[in-house]
Scaffold this motif. Structure first.
Motif, PDB file in Angstrom:
ATOM      1  N   GLY A 166       0.794  -1.226   0.000  1.00  0.00           N
ATOM      2  CA  GLY A 166       0.000   0.000   0.000  1.00  0.00           C
ATOM      3  C   GLY A 166       0.823   1.270   0.000  1.00  0.00           C
ATOM      4  N   ASP A 167       2.117   1.192  -0.287  1.00  0.00           N
ATOM      5  CA  ASP A 167       2.976   2.372  -0.307  1.00  0.00           C
ATOM      6  C   ASP A 167       2.698   3.181  -1.566  1.00  0.00           C
ATOM      7  N   ARG A 168       2.236   4.447  -1.385  1.00  0.00           N
ATOM      8  CA  ARG A 168       1.930   5.302  -2.520  1.00  0.00           C
ATOM      9  C   ARG A 168       3.175   5.612  -3.347  1.00  0.00           C
ATOM     10  N   GLY A 169       4.283   5.788  -2.706  1.00  0.00           N
ATOM     11  CA  GLY A 169       5.524   6.084  -3.412  1.00  0.00           C
ATOM     12  C   GLY A 169       5.932   4.933  -4.323  1.00  0.00           C
ATOM     13  N   SER A 170       5.722   3.741  -3.837  1.00  0.00           N
ATOM     14  CA  SER A 170       6.062   2.570  -4.636  1.00  0.00           C
ATOM     15  C   SER A 170       5.141   2.450  -5.853  1.00  0.00           C
ATOM     16  N   GLU A 171       3.862   2.823  -5.698  1.00  0.00           N
ATOM     17  CA  GLU A 171       2.929   2.786  -6.833  1.00  0.00           C
ATOM     18  C   GLU A 171       3.341   3.786  -7.911  1.00  0.00           C
ATOM     19  N   GLU A 172       3.767   4.976  -7.463  1.00  0.00           N
ATOM     20  CA  GLU A 172       4.217   5.984  -8.426  1.00  0.00           C
ATOM     21  C   GLU A 172       5.461   5.508  -9.161  1.00  0.00           C
ATOM     22  N   ARG A 173       6.361   4.868  -8.446  1.00  0.00           N
ATOM     23  CA  ARG A 173       7.567   4.319  -9.060  1.00  0.00           C
ATOM     24  C   ARG A 173       7.215   3.213 -10.063  1.00  0.00           C
ATOM     25  N   PHE A 174       6.197   2.426  -9.738  1.00  0.00           N
ATOM     26  CA  PHE A 174       5.742   1.356 -10.613  1.00  0.00           C
ATOM     27  C   PHE A 174       5.253   1.922 -11.957  1.00  0.00           C
TER      28      PHE A 174
END
Length: 205
Positions: free
Chosen positions: A181-189
C-alpha cells in the motif's frame, strides 16, 4: 361423320422424332449392321472429338469394352489420374517462389530504426548508405531514451536483454500486490512501465 370431313383435314399428326433421326442418320458402322447409326461413340485416346456412329444395340456393345487408356504406358495413366484431381489445371507448390522464404516477415519485426536496418533485405544495395550510417545512429541516445534508461537505473549503452531483465526486476519489486500500500512505490511502478514502453517503441528492446 364422313371420313372426308373438313375436321379430319385440319388434324395434324406430330411427327416421330426418333423416326426422323433414323432417316437422317448414316448407316451403323458396326460390321454387317444395316441399322441407322443414331448414337455416337468416341474413337479413343489421341483422337478426341472424333466419333463412330452406331445403332442403339451396337453402341451399348462398344461402350462395354471401351478403354480410353488402352495401350497407354502406366506412367502416363498415373499422371492423368493425378492431374484429374485438380481438373487438369496447372498448380504450384506452396512457396514455389524461391525468394519468398527470405522475404522479411514484418508482422514479427519490431518498430523503430534499429529493427528496420537489421532485418530488411536489400539485394540491390539500394539502402547501403543508410545501412552504413545505422550503427552511428543506434549509438546516439535521444534525451527521452536517456531519461527512460535513467529511470530504470541503466547506462546509455544498455542492451535489450539488460533492459528487459531490469524491467522485470523493478515490476516485481514495486507491484501493488507487493508494496504494502505504499503510494511512493505505486508511483515508481508507473514510471517504470512508462520508461519501458518508451524504450520498446524506440526499438531498444
Amino acid at each position: 361423320m364422313s371420313t372426308f370431313s373438313k375436321y379430319f383435314e385440319k388434324i395434324r399428326v406430330r411427327p416421330d422424332p426418333q423416326a426422323e433421326a433414323k432417316a437422317a442418320a448414316p448407316l451403323c458402322q458396326w460390321d454387317g449392321c444395316k441399322e441407322a447409326g443414331t448414337h455416337r461413340a468416341p474413337v479413343g485416346r489421341m483422337r478426341e472429338g472424333e466419333y463412330f456412329r452406331f445403332c442403339f444395340d451396337h453402341v451399348r456393345e462398344y461402350n462395354k469394352g471401351f478403354n480410353y487408356f488402352a495401350g497407354a504406358p502406366a506412367a502416363e495413366i498415373a499422371r492423368f489420374q493425378k492431374e484429374a484431381l485438380t481438373g487438369h489445371r496447372p498448380t504450384w507448390t506452396v512457396a514455389s517462389n524461391g525468394s519468398a522464404r527470405f522475404a522479411p516477415d514484418f508482422s514479427t519485426k519490431r518498430s523503430g530504426r534499429a529493427g528496420y536496418y537489421k532485418n530488411v533485405r536489400d539485394p540491390f544495395n539500394l539502402f547501403s548508405q543508410q545501412r552504413a550510417e545505422a550503427p552511428a545512429a543506434e549509438i546516439r541516445t535521444r534525451p527521452l531514451e536517456a531519461k527512460a534508461l535513467e529511470t530504470l537505473g541503466l547506462a546509455a549503452d544498455a542492451t535489450g536483454a539488460a533492459i528487459k531483465s531490469r524491467y522485470k526486476e523493478l515490476v516485481k519489486r514495486h507491484h501493488p500486490d507487493t508494496n504494502g500500500g505504499d503510494r511512493g512505490s505505486e508511483e515508481r511502478f508507473r514510471e517504470v512501465i512508462q520508461a519501458y514502453r518508451l524504450l520498446r517503441q524506440a526499438g531498444r528492446c
